[in-house]
Design a protein around this motif. Structure first.
Motif, PDB file in Angstrom:
ATOM      1  N   HIS B  29       0.910  -1.261   0.078  1.00  0.00           N
ATOM      2  CA  HIS B  29       0.049  -0.063   0.013  1.00  0.00           C
ATOM      3  C   HIS B  29       0.812   1.382  -0.036  1.00  0.00           C
ATOM      4  O   HIS B  29       1.918   1.122   0.950  1.00  0.00           O
ATOM      5  N   GLU B  30       0.576   2.056  -1.010  1.00  0.00           N
ATOM      6  CA  GLU B  30       1.402   3.511  -0.825  1.00  0.00           C
ATOM      7  C   GLU B  30       2.859   3.116  -0.897  1.00  0.00           C
ATOM      8  O   GLU B  30       3.420   4.019   0.250  1.00  0.00           O
ATOM      9  N   SER B  68      -5.171  -1.694   1.179  1.00  0.00           N
ATOM     10  CA  SER B  68      -5.267  -2.015  -0.180  1.00  0.00           C
ATOM     11  C   SER B  68      -6.559  -2.978  -0.642  1.00  0.00           C
ATOM     12  O   SER B  68      -6.889  -3.025  -1.620  1.00  0.00           O
TER      13      SER B  68
END
Lengths: 194, 194
Positions: B29-30, B68
């Motif tokens: 995620h990110e 996510s």
């Protein structure tokens, strides 16, 4: 035969399932006992120990679990390959002689009434159903809290499996599909890799 | 290396977990990727294939899965015993070099963006999180629908594991406790008992 059955402390009970064996689930309600094979069983928590089992809606055992709220999860052994396959493929609903014809012999544990335990397994967990209607209905997923645990001390002792020193007949079965299983294999310890 | 990675039809994907191996769960995620070992993973359904994994609240991977909504469940092999133990015992939260120091090499699959897959495993399942907040909060229990599945064709081919003919290094790991695992053992077929 039952002289080798020793209690397992509840704090160690989840270890009976850590290696991911195929299990037998048994239950009793109003004079009816049944046993089925379950490939999809898994530990869920250590303390109190919990586990999940997937029980299809067409099975009689699922009915008995829902009616009685208590069931046994037990770990079958290599000599029980035929038994495991048979109780996974026959239904008590259409086949009243299922248990006898599959070679199942049941016994009881003190304090657990008519709850049926299967002889010849390596470990047994008495489980109280934690009612979760959404999971049961949507996913066939049942959660049990382990309230009693036992193992045959010829293969599980002092909180550990001893497959590597026990007779290979004590190994667990890991079902794949189409009648094929893998037995539990060799022990490997981190830091002692070959 | 990735030339041996072959798609597994979704109808056969649950077989990748039937034998109850310890798995690695990975997510992204990110810009942050992580991998953890999960001893408590289980098939839940055939079609569409679903599975359950237990992800403790203290883990970074759980955060990434929740953020996510997608994760990978992959099956590690004997040469990954150290890797499996390390990613199960280190946390990215306190140990930013966890993946490199554990020997993890990641790769990506076409169509799955930054979703991290671990090299050297025998099978991989990309899973879409089926959000079940009560299960996640109460039991740390996560349900995924398998939306893509692949295996190394040197050990899983034509919908079947071939541990009995593949190099023993391809066997799966079944974690018990305290750094001890059992490898997947010998094949046994109903009707062909010794």
């Amino acid at each position: 035969m039952t002289s080798h059955i020793s209690p397992v402390p509840l704090a160690k009970a989840s270890r009976l399932l850590h290696h991911g064996p195929t299990v037998l689930v048994s239950a009793h309600h109003e004079g009816v006992s049944n046993v089925m094979a379950v490939g999809w069983a898994c530990a869920l928590d250590f303390a109190p120990p919990k586990l999940t089992v997937v029980l299809d809606k067409i099975t009689k055992t699922r009915q008995l679990v829902e009616q009685s709220g208590i069931f046994v999860v037990q770990v079958p052994t290599v000599p029980q390959l035929r038994l495991t396959h048979e109780v996974g493929n026959r239904s008590l609903i259409s086949d009243p002689d299922k248990l006898a014809e599959s070679g199942v012999e049941l016994f009881h544990m003190d304090g657990y009434g008519d709850l049926p335990f299967v002889q010849g397994c390596s470990a047994w967990m008495a489980c109280k159903l934690i009612s979760e209607p959404h999971n049961q209905q949507t996913y066939d997923l049942f959660i049990g809290e382990v309230v009693g645990a036992w193992a045959d001390d010829r293969v599980f002792k002092d909180g550990h499996w001893h497959f590597e020193s026990a007779d290979p007949a004590w190994r667990s079965l890991h079902y794949i599909a189409g009648g094929q299983f893998y037995a539990t294999g060799e022990s490997m310890v981190y830091g002692e890799e070959p």
